[in-house]
Write a protein that holds these residues in place. Structure first.
Motif, PDB file in Angstrom:
ATOM      1  N   LEU A  28      -9.273   6.248 -11.824  1.00 42.87           N
ATOM      2  CA  LEU A  28     -10.187   5.742 -10.785  1.00 42.87           C
ATOM      3  C   LEU A  28      -9.596   4.485 -10.153  1.00 42.87           C
ATOM      4  CD1 LEU A  28     -13.063   5.837  -9.486  1.00 42.87           C
ATOM      5  CD2 LEU A  28     -13.821   4.355 -11.377  1.00 42.87           C
ATOM      6  N   VAL A  29      -9.749   4.380  -8.835  1.00 42.43           N
ATOM      7  CA  VAL A  29      -9.384   3.136  -8.140  1.00 42.43           C
ATOM      8  C   VAL A  29     -10.638   2.617  -7.452  1.00 42.43           C
ATOM      9  CG1 VAL A  29      -8.036   2.106  -6.259  1.00 42.43           C
ATOM     10  CG2 VAL A  29      -6.976   3.797  -7.785  1.00 42.43           C
ATOM     11  N   LEU A  30     -11.013   1.387  -7.759  1.00 45.40           N
ATOM     12  CA  LEU A  30     -12.163   0.753  -7.104  1.00 45.40           C
ATOM     13  C   LEU A  30     -11.670  -0.439  -6.308  1.00 45.40           C
ATOM     14  CD1 LEU A  30     -14.737   0.672 -10.064  1.00 45.40           C
ATOM     15  CD2 LEU A  30     -14.586   2.350  -8.198  1.00 45.40           C
ATOM     16  N   ALA A  31     -12.252  -0.643  -5.134  1.00 47.19           N
ATOM     17  CA  ALA A  31     -11.913  -1.814  -4.317  1.00 47.19           C
ATOM     18  C   ALA A  31     -13.193  -2.462  -3.837  1.00 47.19           C
ATOM     19  CB  ALA A  31     -11.054  -1.387  -3.117  1.00 47.19           C
ATOM     20  N   ASN A  32     -13.142  -3.781  -3.717  1.00 54.85           N
ATOM     21  CA  ASN A  32     -14.321  -4.518  -3.228  1.00 54.85           C
ATOM     22  C   ASN A  32     -14.226  -4.745  -1.720  1.00 54.85           C
ATOM     23  OD1 ASN A  32     -12.121  -6.385  -3.800  1.00 54.85           O
ATOM     24  ND2 ASN A  32     -13.548  -8.008  -3.216  1.00 54.85           N
ATOM     25  N   ALA A  33     -13.273  -4.069  -1.079  1.00 49.60           N
ATOM     26  CA  ALA A  33     -13.135  -4.148   0.386  1.00 49.60           C
ATOM     27  C   ALA A  33     -12.993  -2.716   0.907  1.00 49.60           C
ATOM     28  CB  ALA A  33     -11.905  -4.972   0.761  1.00 49.60           C
ATOM     29  N   SER A  34     -13.854  -2.352   1.833  1.00 46.80           N
ATOM     30  CA  SER A  34     -13.875  -0.951   2.290  1.00 46.80           C
ATOM     31  C   SER A  34     -12.575  -0.556   2.990  1.00 46.80           C
ATOM     32  CB  SER A  34     -15.057  -0.735   3.257  1.00 46.80           C
ATOM     33  OG  SER A  34     -14.911  -1.601   4.379  1.00 46.80           O
ATOM     34  N   LYS A  35     -11.897  -1.544   3.576  1.00 48.21           N
ATOM     35  CA  LYS A  35     -10.674  -1.227   4.313  1.00 48.21           C
ATOM     36  C   LYS A  35      -9.413  -1.434   3.463  1.00 48.21           C
ATOM     37  CE  LYS A  35     -12.461  -1.205   8.855  1.00 48.21           C
ATOM     38  NZ  LYS A  35     -13.669  -0.533   8.282  1.00 48.21           N
ATOM     39  N   ALA A  36      -9.596  -1.716   2.191  1.00 50.73           N
ATOM     40  CA  ALA A  36      -8.414  -1.966   1.326  1.00 50.73           C
ATOM     41  C   ALA A  36      -7.508  -0.747   1.358  1.00 50.73           C
ATOM     42  CB  ALA A  36      -8.861  -2.258  -0.098  1.00 50.73           C
ATOM     43  N   TYR A  37      -6.250  -0.962   1.739  1.00 49.95           N
ATOM     44  CA  TYR A  37      -5.335   0.182   1.832  1.00 49.95           C
ATOM     45  C   TYR A  37      -5.096   0.819   0.465  1.00 49.95           C
ATOM     46  CZ  TYR A  37      -1.579   3.174   3.471  1.00 49.95           C
ATOM     47  OH  TYR A  37      -0.814   4.281   3.770  1.00 49.95           O
ATOM     48  N   ALA A  38      -5.388   0.070  -0.577  1.00 49.02           N
ATOM     49  CA  ALA A  38      -5.267   0.620  -1.944  1.00 49.02           C
ATOM     50  C   ALA A  38      -6.086   1.903  -2.077  1.00 49.02           C
ATOM     51  CB  ALA A  38      -5.730  -0.407  -2.963  1.00 49.02           C
ATOM     52  N   LEU A  39      -7.240   1.967  -1.418  1.00 46.62           N
ATOM     53  CA  LEU A  39      -8.084   3.168  -1.485  1.00 46.62           C
ATOM     54  C   LEU A  39      -7.368   4.359  -0.838  1.00 46.62           C
ATOM     55  CD1 LEU A  39     -11.565   1.593  -0.612  1.00 46.62           C
ATOM     56  CD2 LEU A  39     -10.760   2.320  -2.874  1.00 46.62           C
ATOM     57  N   GLU A  40      -6.692   4.075   0.273  1.00 43.54           N
ATOM     58  CA  GLU A  40      -5.956   5.136   0.965  1.00 43.54           C
ATOM     59  C   GLU A  40      -4.793   5.633   0.104  1.00 43.54           C
ATOM     60  OE1 GLU A  40      -6.642   6.890   3.432  1.00 43.54           O
ATOM     61  OE2 GLU A  40      -4.724   7.961   3.461  1.00 43.54           O
ATOM     62  N   ARG A  41      -4.108   4.689  -0.536  1.00 41.46           N
ATOM     63  CA  ARG A  41      -2.987   5.081  -1.413  1.00 41.46           C
ATOM     64  C   ARG A  41      -3.492   6.020  -2.530  1.00 41.46           C
ATOM     65  NH1 ARG A  41       1.595   1.621  -0.838  1.00 41.46           N
ATOM     66  NH2 ARG A  41       1.147  -0.353   0.199  1.00 41.46           N
ATOM     67  N   ALA A  42      -4.639   5.665  -3.100  1.00 43.07           N
ATOM     68  CA  ALA A  42      -5.196   6.498  -4.179  1.00 43.07           C
ATOM     69  C   ALA A  42      -5.508   7.899  -3.643  1.00 43.07           C
ATOM     70  CB  ALA A  42      -6.455   5.842  -4.728  1.00 43.07           C
ATOM     71  N   ARG A  43      -6.179   7.929  -2.486  1.00 45.34           N
ATOM     72  CA  ARG A  43      -6.586   9.232  -1.917  1.00 45.34           C
ATOM     73  C   ARG A  43      -5.369  10.104  -1.608  1.00 45.34           C
ATOM     74  NH1 ARG A  43     -10.709   5.712   1.183  1.00 45.34           N
ATOM     75  NH2 ARG A  43     -12.466   5.723  -0.268  1.00 45.34           N
ATOM     76  N   GLN A  44      -4.286   9.440  -1.152  1.00 43.32           N
ATOM     77  CA  GLN A  44      -3.054  10.203  -0.829  1.00 43.32           C
ATOM     78  C   GLN A  44      -2.472  10.862  -2.084  1.00 43.32           C
ATOM     79  OE1 GLN A  44      -0.449   7.325   0.976  1.00 43.32           O
ATOM     80  NE2 GLN A  44      -1.565   7.293   2.929  1.00 43.32           N
ATOM     81  N   HIS A  45      -2.844  10.335  -3.258  1.00 45.28           N
ATOM     82  CA  HIS A  45      -2.297  10.878  -4.507  1.00 45.28           C
ATOM     83  C   HIS A  45      -3.371  11.583  -5.330  1.00 45.28           C
ATOM     84  CE1 HIS A  45       1.815   9.193  -4.324  1.00 45.28           C
ATOM     85  NE2 HIS A  45       1.232   8.329  -3.507  1.00 45.28           N
TER      86      HIS A  45
END
Ligand code: GRF
Length: 200
Positions: A28-45
């Motif tokens: 699981l990847v959680l971010a406290n910012a909706s635009k955090a690119y970390a979320l996109e990186r997780a989704r890509q994988h």
């Protein structure tokens, strides 16, 4: 994984897991910012990712309760703070004692503690005139940047460095010691003895 920003440390971990050097998986990847690119990186994988809003939660306590519930629901056994800015709630620290790893872009106990994050760290290093800096991974306890040190790696501070050039040099060693720390943890090779962490 808890993130707040671009997620380059997350990416380094994703790459290490996919290369098979870490005996574990990112659940699981959680971010406290909706635009955090970390979320996109997780989704890509194909890694479950979610934005957790402190505003929506209503309080620090409730925000950390939401995070803890999601970590437990995902079956997380280790929590990695990878560029995560908020202070982790004590309910999470207690639930995951010696199972939360943070990466700090300086050589703790130097240039750390409240307010010392991101460019503030590198500005302070340059203002002080330090000749080396680096990165530290450590277990998270109930104080900021205080838990047992796992790995540290130094970099030189060069003439003419700016906070940006120093940050980039430190980031390269962050991307080395964070995956190595997680690899050691997953292999059961980190022994904790009070403040001291031993690589077994
Ligand atoms: C960087 O300042 C890094 O030094 C620290 O968190 C910030 C963002 O990292 N660990 P990331 O690119 O989001 O992993």
């Amino acid at each position: 994984m808890l993130c707040s920003g671009g997620g380059t440390n997350l990416q380094a971990l994703i790459d290490a897991v996919e290369a098979g050097t870490i005996d574990g998986q990112i659940v699981l990847v959680l971010a406290n910012a909706s635009k955090a690119y970390a979320l996109e990186r997780a989704r890509q994988h194909g890694i479950p990712a979610a934005f957790v809003s402190k505003k929506q939660a209503g309080s620090d306590e409730a925000f950390n309760d939401v995070i803890l519930d999601k970590l437990r629901a995902a079956g997380a056994e280790l929590v990695v703070l990878a560029g995560y800015l908020p202070i982790v709630g004590r309910q999470i620290v207690r639930a995951y004692e010696h199972r939360i790893i943070n990466i700090h872009p300086a050589l703790i106990p130097a240039f750390c503690g409240p307010g010392m994050y991101g460019h503030h760290v590198h500005e302070a290093v340059l203002a002080y005139g330090a000749k080396i800096s680096g990165a530290t991974t450590h277990f998270v306890d109930e104080q900021v940047d205080h838990g047992g040190v796992i790995l540290q790696r130094s970099v030189p501070v060069l003439e003419g460095d700016t906070p940006e050039t120093l940050a980039a040099r430190v980031l390269t060693v962050e991307h080395e010691i964070l995956p190595e720390s997680v690899r050691l943890f997953c292999a059961g090779k980190l022994g904790v003895d009070g403040r001291h962490v031993h690589v077994l």
